[in-house]
Enzyme design. Structure first.
Site, mmCIF file in Angstrom:
data_model
loop_
_atom_site.group_PDB
_atom_site.id
_atom_site.type_symbol
_atom_site.label_atom_id
_atom_site.label_comp_id
_atom_site.label_asym_id
_atom_site.label_seq_id
_atom_site.Cartn_x
_atom_site.Cartn_y
_atom_site.Cartn_z
ATOM 1 N N GLY A 176 -16.094 16.463 36.728
ATOM 2 C CA GLY A 176 -17.384 16.815 37.282
ATOM 3 C C GLY A 176 -18.441 16.986 36.205
ATOM 4 O O GLY A 176 -18.156 17.431 35.100
ATOM 5 N N SER A 177 -19.683 16.613 36.533
ATOM 6 C CA SER A 177 -20.790 16.821 35.607
ATOM 7 C C SER A 177 -21.170 18.303 35.586
ATOM 8 O O SER A 177 -20.662 19.101 36.358
ATOM 9 C CB SER A 177 -21.977 15.963 36.023
ATOM 10 O OG SER A 177 -21.659 14.586 35.935
ATOM 11 N N GLY A 178 -22.093 18.642 34.686
ATOM 12 C CA GLY A 178 -22.513 20.024 34.538
ATOM 13 C C GLY A 178 -21.877 20.731 33.365
ATOM 14 O O GLY A 178 -22.187 21.898 33.106
ATOM 15 N N HIS A 179 -20.975 20.023 32.648
ATOM 16 C CA HIS A 179 -20.283 20.612 31.491
ATOM 17 C C HIS A 179 -20.707 19.949 30.186
ATOM 18 O O HIS A 179 -20.022 20.090 29.172
ATOM 19 C CB HIS A 179 -18.769 20.469 31.667
ATOM 20 C CG HIS A 179 -18.249 20.989 32.956
ATOM 21 N ND1 HIS A 179 -18.429 22.301 33.354
ATOM 22 C CD2 HIS A 179 -17.581 20.372 33.968
ATOM 23 C CE1 HIS A 179 -17.875 22.467 34.550
ATOM 24 N NE2 HIS A 179 -17.362 21.321 34.939
ATOM 25 N N LYS B 285 -8.492 17.243 32.684
ATOM 26 C CA LYS B 285 -8.504 18.705 32.809
ATOM 27 C C LYS B 285 -7.757 19.091 34.079
ATOM 28 O O LYS B 285 -7.842 18.412 35.098
ATOM 29 C CB LYS B 285 -9.938 19.242 32.863
ATOM 30 C CG LYS B 285 -10.755 18.920 31.626
ATOM 31 C CD LYS B 285 -12.078 19.666 31.582
ATOM 32 C CE LYS B 285 -12.964 19.467 32.799
ATOM 33 N NZ LYS B 285 -13.306 18.035 33.042
ATOM 34 N N ASP C 1 -9.380 16.300 39.921
ATOM 35 C CA ASP C 1 -9.278 15.442 38.737
ATOM 36 C C ASP C 1 -7.876 14.863 38.612
ATOM 37 O O ASP C 1 -7.703 13.658 38.370
ATOM 38 C CB ASP C 1 -9.606 16.241 37.476
ATOM 39 C CG ASP C 1 -11.084 16.582 37.346
ATOM 40 O OD1 ASP C 1 -11.838 16.332 38.299
ATOM 41 O OD2 ASP C 1 -11.463 17.113 36.291
ATOM 42 N N HIS D 203 -16.454 26.436 36.326
ATOM 43 C CA HIS D 203 -17.187 26.188 37.571
ATOM 44 C C HIS D 203 -17.642 27.493 38.214
ATOM 45 O O HIS D 203 -18.109 27.494 39.345
ATOM 46 C CB HIS D 203 -16.312 25.436 38.577
ATOM 47 C CG HIS D 203 -15.713 24.177 38.038
ATOM 48 N ND1 HIS D 203 -14.431 24.122 37.537
ATOM 49 C CD2 HIS D 203 -16.229 22.926 37.925
ATOM 50 C CE1 HIS D 203 -14.185 22.880 37.131
ATOM 51 N NE2 HIS D 203 -15.254 22.144 37.356
#
Length: 333
Positions: free
Chosen positions: A54-57, A105, A110, A219
């Protein structure tokens, strides 16, 4: 919510387009399906390495695409796994004939989607190995996972495995060194504030002005405990103690110490945490031989940090020191 965005639906695609425009010497981008790939991929005769999530990291994972690290990264929507199709496409794009390693991860989406992509790639004649990073000592079986979460230790796995691939190791050898790093790395995080997912428009959790969450996930998943804010040294001790006990680390060990920001924490505070963590390790006879401080595995604009400790052997240290040329890590080139 105040964010420098346009339509929340387009945050990831526009960010990836901007990343590609900023680093044309390092990467190129496939828009459909969406993935980021090394400018020189595939590299003939060498193992390709693919990660994502996921994006945002950011800068995880796209910021680590380049010589000496990842060959491709697959960004999903914010805090949401990418689907198998772009993972499969990225895998094929980096296959130089020596096979491909997936670094995943440990989040249920994932793991499942990378597994599906690996099966599809195998059906198309691409040899794939997968390793799952689960370095978070805070909790087990959290909201997104079966077992421990994969957090900032992922950066160390990607760098060391990437260096092994760059020197020409076989797929089995690259997978083995990645597994060795996973077995020797532990992390713990803390949150001072929540993050705001763009399409949600509200904080992912709430904390009072004088509260912090020890053991938070990237998250915003719950941690071990919610306590009143303490001085930085006390917080560093709270985070480091379960890390040291878990492996366990012991007097005489040589380690890499990483203090990672969650996106909204200034460098001055990260270095205060690093100072105390290094001091504490020294008091226990543990030698900090390598270090990394900065924002590498973030949670949007969350204020907070994580501490990661990797027990080093000589080969890991040499691979860590090996040249790398990515947007977020660069040395020796």
């Amino acid at each position: 919510m105040k964010k420098l965005i346009n339509d929340p639906k387009n945050v990831v695609t526009e960010a990836v387009a901007g990343f590609a425009a900023a680093h044309p010497d390092l990467v190129r981008v496939s828009e459909d399906p969406l993935f980021i790939v090394r400018q020189d991929a595939p590299v003939a005769g060498k193992v390709g390495i693919v990660s994502g999530g996921g994006s945002g990291h950011e800068p995880l994972h796209g910021g680590f695409v380049g010589p000496g690290m990842l060959h491709a990264a697959v960004p999903g929507p914010v805090f949401t796994s990418p689907t198998p199709d772009p993972i499969l496409a990225a895998t094929k794009a980096v296959d130089g004939g020596a096979g491909v390693l997936h670094i995943v991860k440990n989040y249920t989406g994932d793991v499942l989607n990378f597994e599906t992509a690996a099966d599809l790639a195998a059906a198309d004649g691409v040899e794939v190995r997968s390793v799952v990073v689960n370095d978070d000592v805070a909790v087990k079986d959290s909201l997104y996972t079966a077992g421990r979460r994969g957090v900032a230790g992922t950066v160390l796995v990607e760098k060391i495995a990437g260096a092994a691939a760059e020197r020409g190791d076989s797929l089995d050898q690259v997978a083995a060194i990645a597994e060795r790093v996973i077995g020797q790395v532990r992390s713990m995080g803390v949150a001072l504030t929540p993050s705001v997912v763009p399409h949600a428009g509200e904080p992912s959790f709430t904390l009072e002005d004088d509260e912090i969450e020890i053991g938070i996930g990237i998250h915003g998943e719950p941690g071990r405990e919610r306590i009143k804010l303490e001085p930085a040294d006390a917080i560093a001790d709270r985070m480091l103690e379960p890390i040291v006990q878990d492996l366990p680390f012991a007097s005489g060990d040589k380690v890499l110490l990483m203090v990672n920001g969650m996106g909204g924490t200034p460098q001055v505070e990260l270095y205060i945490l690093f100072r105390r963590a290094a001091e504490s390790l020294a008091e226990q006879g543990i030698d900090v031989e390598r270090s990394l401080v900065g924002n590498f595995t973030t949670s949007l604009e969350m204020q907070g940090a994580s501490i990661t400790v990797l027990k080093l052997d000589d080969e890991m240290a040499a691979l860590w020191d090996a040249p790398v040329n990515t947007a977020a890590l660069r040395w020796g080139m």
